[in-house]
Write a protein that holds these residues in place. Sequence first.
Motif, PDB file in Angstrom:
ATOM      1  N   ASP A  36       8.299  -8.127  -9.877  1.00  0.00           N
ATOM      2  CA  ASP A  36       7.171  -9.176 -10.205  1.00  0.00           C
ATOM      3  C   ASP A  36       7.276 -10.415  -9.443  1.00  0.00           C
ATOM      4  O   ASP A  36       5.962 -10.794  -8.855  1.00  0.00           O
ATOM      5  CB  ASP A  36       7.445  -9.570 -11.695  1.00  0.00           C
ATOM      6  CG  ASP A  36       7.206  -8.554 -12.669  1.00  0.00           C
ATOM      7  OD1 ASP A  36       7.420  -8.584 -13.829  1.00  0.00           O
ATOM      8  OD2 ASP A  36       6.463  -7.638 -12.508  1.00  0.00           O
ATOM      9  N   LEU A  37       8.304 -10.953  -8.997  1.00  0.00           N
ATOM     10  CA  LEU A  37       8.449 -12.126  -8.148  1.00  0.00           C
ATOM     11  C   LEU A  37       7.885 -11.805  -6.845  1.00  0.00           C
ATOM     12  O   LEU A  37       7.186 -12.722  -6.183  1.00  0.00           O
ATOM     13  CB  LEU A  37       9.768 -12.561  -7.983  1.00  0.00           C
ATOM     14  CG  LEU A  37      10.329 -13.198  -9.518  1.00  0.00           C
ATOM     15  CD1 LEU A  37      11.845 -13.430  -9.385  1.00  0.00           C
ATOM     16  CD2 LEU A  37       9.571 -14.580 -10.028  1.00  0.00           C
ATOM     17  N   ARG A  38       8.013 -10.661  -6.416  1.00  0.00           N
ATOM     18  CA  ARG A  38       7.440 -10.521  -5.041  1.00  0.00           C
ATOM     19  C   ARG A  38       5.970 -10.411  -4.946  1.00  0.00           C
ATOM     20  O   ARG A  38       5.315 -10.837  -4.217  1.00  0.00           O
ATOM     21  CB  ARG A  38       8.014  -8.856  -4.608  1.00  0.00           C
ATOM     22  CG  ARG A  38       9.344  -8.805  -4.024  1.00  0.00           C
ATOM     23  CD  ARG A  38       9.780  -7.928  -3.257  1.00  0.00           C
ATOM     24  NE  ARG A  38      11.272  -7.371  -3.426  1.00  0.00           N
ATOM     25  CZ  ARG A  38      11.752  -6.661  -4.241  1.00  0.00           C
ATOM     26  NH1 ARG A  38      11.256  -5.687  -4.732  1.00  0.00           N
ATOM     27  NH2 ARG A  38      13.075  -6.409  -4.285  1.00  0.00           N
ATOM     28  N   LYS A  39       5.467  -9.714  -6.058  1.00  0.00           N
ATOM     29  CA  LYS A  39       4.116  -9.706  -6.136  1.00  0.00           C
ATOM     30  C   LYS A  39       3.444 -10.905  -6.320  1.00  0.00           C
ATOM     31  O   LYS A  39       2.442 -11.479  -5.681  1.00  0.00           O
ATOM     32  CB  LYS A  39       3.510  -8.871  -7.499  1.00  0.00           C
ATOM     33  CG  LYS A  39       4.016  -7.218  -7.554  1.00  0.00           C
ATOM     34  CD  LYS A  39       3.340  -6.540  -8.803  1.00  0.00           C
ATOM     35  CE  LYS A  39       3.815  -5.157  -8.763  1.00  0.00           C
ATOM     36  NZ  LYS A  39       3.476  -4.793  -9.933  1.00  0.00           N
ATOM     37  N   ILE A  40       4.307 -11.882  -7.032  1.00  0.00           N
ATOM     38  CA  ILE A  40       3.606 -13.325  -7.424  1.00  0.00           C
ATOM     39  C   ILE A  40       3.500 -13.991  -5.995  1.00  0.00           C
ATOM     40  O   ILE A  40       2.835 -14.679  -5.561  1.00  0.00           O
ATOM     41  CB  ILE A  40       4.487 -14.061  -8.303  1.00  0.00           C
ATOM     42  CG1 ILE A  40       4.164 -13.522  -9.502  1.00  0.00           C
ATOM     43  CG2 ILE A  40       4.396 -15.680  -8.287  1.00  0.00           C
ATOM     44  CD1 ILE A  40       5.248 -13.875 -10.750  1.00  0.00           C
ATOM     45  N   ARG A  41       4.847 -13.690  -5.188  1.00  0.00           N
ATOM     46  CA  ARG A  41       4.761 -14.228  -3.880  1.00  0.00           C
ATOM     47  C   ARG A  41       3.611 -13.958  -2.820  1.00  0.00           C
ATOM     48  O   ARG A  41       2.902 -14.765  -2.295  1.00  0.00           O
ATOM     49  CB  ARG A  41       6.118 -13.964  -3.054  1.00  0.00           C
ATOM     50  CG  ARG A  41       6.725 -14.854  -2.001  1.00  0.00           C
ATOM     51  CD  ARG A  41       7.704 -14.659  -1.257  1.00  0.00           C
ATOM     52  NE  ARG A  41       8.999 -14.703  -2.000  1.00  0.00           N
ATOM     53  CZ  ARG A  41      10.209 -14.422  -2.031  1.00  0.00           C
ATOM     54  NH1 ARG A  41      10.416 -13.429  -1.025  1.00  0.00           N
ATOM     55  NH2 ARG A  41      11.306 -14.717  -2.790  1.00  0.00           N
ATOM     56  N   LEU A  42       3.342 -12.549  -2.997  1.00  0.00           N
ATOM     57  CA  LEU A  42       2.321 -12.215  -2.243  1.00  0.00           C
ATOM     58  C   LEU A  42       0.888 -12.703  -2.608  1.00  0.00           C
ATOM     59  O   LEU A  42       0.154 -13.205  -1.742  1.00  0.00           O
ATOM     60  CB  LEU A  42       2.356 -10.586  -2.288  1.00  0.00           C
ATOM     61  CG  LEU A  42       1.088  -9.804  -1.542  1.00  0.00           C
ATOM     62  CD1 LEU A  42       1.294 -10.130   0.140  1.00  0.00           C
ATOM     63  CD2 LEU A  42       1.011  -8.459  -1.863  1.00  0.00           C
ATOM     64  N   GLN A  43       0.818 -12.900  -4.088  1.00  0.00           N
ATOM     65  CA  GLN A  43      -0.207 -13.425  -4.610  1.00  0.00           C
ATOM     66  C   GLN A  43      -0.579 -15.024  -3.980  1.00  0.00           C
ATOM     67  O   GLN A  43      -1.762 -15.290  -3.779  1.00  0.00           O
ATOM     68  CB  GLN A  43      -0.447 -13.359  -5.928  1.00  0.00           C
ATOM     69  CG  GLN A  43      -0.740 -11.872  -6.570  1.00  0.00           C
ATOM     70  CD  GLN A  43      -0.524 -11.897  -8.045  1.00  0.00           C
ATOM     71  OE1 GLN A  43       0.086 -12.795  -8.557  1.00  0.00           O
ATOM     72  NE2 GLN A  43      -0.917 -10.639  -8.734  1.00  0.00           N
ATOM     73  N   ARG A  44       0.660 -15.598  -4.066  1.00  0.00           N
ATOM     74  CA  ARG A  44       0.576 -17.061  -3.618  1.00  0.00           C
ATOM     75  C   ARG A  44       0.156 -17.098  -2.194  1.00  0.00           C
ATOM     76  O   ARG A  44      -0.543 -18.189  -1.992  1.00  0.00           O
ATOM     77  CB  ARG A  44       2.031 -17.671  -3.823  1.00  0.00           C
ATOM     78  CG  ARG A  44       2.025 -19.097  -3.461  1.00  0.00           C
ATOM     79  CD  ARG A  44       3.533 -19.766  -3.598  1.00  0.00           C
ATOM     80  NE  ARG A  44       4.087 -18.767  -2.501  1.00  0.00           N
ATOM     81  CZ  ARG A  44       5.455 -18.942  -2.430  1.00  0.00           C
ATOM     82  NH1 ARG A  44       6.270 -19.700  -3.466  1.00  0.00           N
ATOM     83  NH2 ARG A  44       6.207 -18.225  -1.586  1.00  0.00           N
ATOM     84  N   ASN A  45       0.630 -16.390  -1.322  1.00  0.00           N
ATOM     85  CA  ASN A  45       0.171 -16.551   0.087  1.00  0.00           C
ATOM     86  C   ASN A  45      -0.956 -16.000   0.269  1.00  0.00           C
ATOM     87  O   ASN A  45      -1.488 -16.970   1.003  1.00  0.00           O
ATOM     88  CB  ASN A  45       1.320 -15.531   1.005  1.00  0.00           C
ATOM     89  CG  ASN A  45       2.588 -16.015   0.781  1.00  0.00           C
ATOM     90  OD1 ASN A  45       2.865 -17.250   0.659  1.00  0.00           O
ATOM     91  ND2 ASN A  45       3.551 -15.044   1.216  1.00  0.00           N
ATOM     92  N   VAL A  46      -1.698 -15.184  -0.508  1.00  0.00           N
ATOM     93  CA  VAL A  46      -3.019 -14.847  -0.289  1.00  0.00           C
ATOM     94  C   VAL A  46      -3.942 -15.986  -0.811  1.00  0.00           C
ATOM     95  O   VAL A  46      -4.943 -16.337  -0.350  1.00  0.00           O
ATOM     96  CB  VAL A  46      -3.384 -13.347  -1.258  1.00  0.00           C
ATOM     97  CG1 VAL A  46      -4.909 -13.183  -1.325  1.00  0.00           C
ATOM     98  CG2 VAL A  46      -2.637 -12.307  -0.492  1.00  0.00           C
TER      99      VAL A  46
END
Length: 201
Positions: A36-46
């Motif tokens: 989940d934290l990896r997904k959130i990090r990717l979403q944050r960068n996007v």
Amino acid sequence: MPFIEESDLLDLHKDIDKAQIINERLLDQIKYKNKDLRKIRLQRNVLLGITGLFVIGVLAITSFTAGLSSKNSFENNQNNHLLVSIDSLDAIKTRIDNLKEQNEELSLVREFYLAKAFIDKEKIYSVQVKSFVDNNVTLASEALTNTLFVKTNPFYAYSLGNFETLDEAQSFRKQLVQMGFKDAFVASYQDGKRIQIEDPY
């Protein structure tokens, strides 16, 4: 070695099995949390990329319309864009605050893994309570914390406790001896291997 009643041994097995199940669930939760934290990090960068493009687009549109409009329409458009920008800035600020909280949770998970890796590399002390010829002992589980199950040729050693200092391990050994584990002794371990048997006192 002390005599253990069969019912006590069964209760001990049940407690160990329950602890193993709980530890496995916790490890699964940590894995899911990492995903989940990896997904959130990717979403944050996007989101940051889209926000940057949005801000550049708004600035380009604002400067383009400013050159074409009269003074009054320029002021009206600028006020409208300013209101829109303030609203979107509040939404972005809220999103950034949420990302900071999630980042702190990720830091806690990372610190857990760093601490575990540190313990594996450092010299620790544990109290060996039993040795077995075979490796089919149900008492031992790598998922249980504060236990060691190490192959010491030709035996498999079962130890309790992970201590930073020899004094702590010796104190724990005294408690185990008082409980009836007369053969218990302190040993030092590093990288999952026994280094030496320590002075029991």
